[in-house]
Design a protein around this motif. Structure first.
Motif, PDB file in Angstrom:
ATOM      1  N   ILE A 113      68.228  25.514   7.357  1.00  0.00           N
ATOM      2  CA  ILE A 113      68.387  26.622   6.408  1.00  0.00           C
ATOM      3  C   ILE A 113      67.049  26.812   5.706  1.00  0.00           C
ATOM      4  N   ARG A 114      66.574  28.061   5.672  1.00  0.00           N
ATOM      5  CA  ARG A 114      65.337  28.401   4.976  1.00  0.00           C
ATOM      6  C   ARG A 114      65.647  29.513   3.979  1.00  0.00           C
ATOM      7  N   TRP A 115      64.994  29.452   2.832  1.00  0.00           N
ATOM      8  CA  TRP A 115      65.232  30.479   1.811  1.00  0.00           C
ATOM      9  C   TRP A 115      63.950  30.722   1.033  1.00  0.00           C
ATOM     10  N   ALA A 116      63.914  31.862   0.361  1.00  0.00           N
ATOM     11  CA  ALA A 116      62.771  32.216  -0.488  1.00  0.00           C
ATOM     12  C   ALA A 116      62.906  31.437  -1.790  1.00  0.00           C
ATOM     13  N   ALA A 117      61.961  30.574  -2.039  1.00  0.00           N
ATOM     14  CA  ALA A 117      62.009  29.720  -3.231  1.00  0.00           C
ATOM     15  C   ALA A 117      60.997  30.200  -4.260  1.00  0.00           C
ATOM     16  N   PRO A 118      61.340  30.059  -5.535  1.00  0.00           N
ATOM     17  CA  PRO A 118      60.354  30.390  -6.561  1.00  0.00           C
ATOM     18  C   PRO A 118      59.284  29.311  -6.624  1.00  0.00           C
ATOM     19  N   GLY A 119      58.153  29.666  -7.130  1.00  0.00           N
ATOM     20  CA  GLY A 119      57.108  28.656  -7.285  1.00  0.00           C
ATOM     21  C   GLY A 119      56.003  28.783  -6.264  1.00  0.00           C
ATOM     22  N   PRO A 120      55.123  27.783  -6.218  1.00  0.00           N
ATOM     23  CA  PRO A 120      53.926  27.881  -5.392  1.00  0.00           C
ATOM     24  C   PRO A 120      54.196  27.807  -3.883  1.00  0.00           C
ATOM     25  N   ASP A 121      55.257  27.118  -3.474  1.00  0.00           N
ATOM     26  CA  ASP A 121      55.511  26.981  -2.039  1.00  0.00           C
ATOM     27  C   ASP A 121      56.137  28.230  -1.446  1.00  0.00           C
ATOM     28  N   ASN A 122      56.968  28.917  -2.195  1.00  0.00           N
ATOM     29  CA  ASN A 122      57.632  30.152  -1.797  1.00  0.00           C
ATOM     30  C   ASN A 122      58.520  30.028  -0.568  1.00  0.00           C
ATOM     31  N   LEU A 123      58.830  28.801  -0.142  1.00  0.00           N
ATOM     32  CA  LEU A 123      59.728  28.618   0.984  1.00  0.00           C
ATOM     33  C   LEU A 123      60.467  27.303   0.807  1.00  0.00           C
ATOM     34  N   GLY A 124      61.774  27.395   0.738  1.00  0.00           N
ATOM     35  CA  GLY A 124      62.597  26.195   0.678  1.00  0.00           C
ATOM     36  C   GLY A 124      63.220  25.955   2.036  1.00  0.00           C
ATOM     37  N   THR A 125      63.311  24.720   2.436  1.00  0.00           N
ATOM     38  CA  THR A 125      63.924  24.390   3.722  1.00  0.00           C
ATOM     39  C   THR A 125      64.834  23.182   3.564  1.00  0.00           C
ATOM     40  N   PHE A 126      65.870  23.176   4.385  1.00  0.00           N
ATOM     41  CA  PHE A 126      66.752  22.021   4.457  1.00  0.00           C
ATOM     42  C   PHE A 126      67.212  21.893   5.900  1.00  0.00           C
ATOM     43  N   THR A 127      67.140  20.679   6.442  1.00  0.00           N
ATOM     44  CA  THR A 127      67.552  20.441   7.819  1.00  0.00           C
ATOM     45  C   THR A 127      68.503  19.252   7.847  1.00  0.00           C
TER      46      THR A 127
END
Length: 157
Positions: A138-152
């Protein structure tokens, strides 16, 4: 005879007040920056916990319908075009149709729960067994400097 009073310096000089105000301002700005950082971290943790819950939910669906096998594979490019079959739980359906329903419902849940989310689910055979190893991402637009959240999450069924 006049008495002279000794000269006493009482109170604060203007420079002392300005220095104290500057130090207080720096401290308050530091506190505000720390608060913003804590809020971003809390939001990221909430998104990550949501992604973990959604992935675990799908893993349980896969385990409960292991006869569907590779029907649970979901290519990220095809996920946007996944048809929504009639998914009445009261109506018995075959394993492959149940897998299609599970995928459609899961994708809807992920899209509704996480901003800008996309999903992928791969199924690979485990050598020497009849089991499959599923990798849920699962990938989503995350706030902050990385701008990408992921979970596997990987699950064998």
């Amino acid at each position: 005879m006049s008495r002279s009073r000794p000269c006493l310096d009482e109170g604060f000089a203007l420079t002392e007040v300005l220095v104290a105000a500057a130090l207080l301002t720096v401290g308050l700005l530091g506190h505000a920056a720390l608060l913003v950082s804590a809020l971003q971290t809390e939001r990221d943790a909430a998104y990550r916990a949501t992604a973990a819950t959604l992935a675990a939910s799908m893993a349980e669906r896969i385990r409960s319908n292991s006869r569907a096998g590779a029907a649970y594979a979901l290519d990220p490019e095809m996920a946007a075009f996944l048809p929504s079959p009639p998914c009445e739980l009261s109506t018995p359906v075959d394993a492959v149709t149940r897998a299609a329903c599970d995928l459609a419902e899961w994708q809807t849940d992920v899209t509704n729960a996480l901003p800008g989310a996309d999903v992928s689910l791969t199924a690979t055979s485990v050598a020497g067994t009849d089991a499959l190893l599923y990798t849920l991402s699962i990938r989503w637009a995350a706030p902050g400097p990385d701008n990408l959240g992921t979970f596997t999450l990987q699950v064998q069924a």
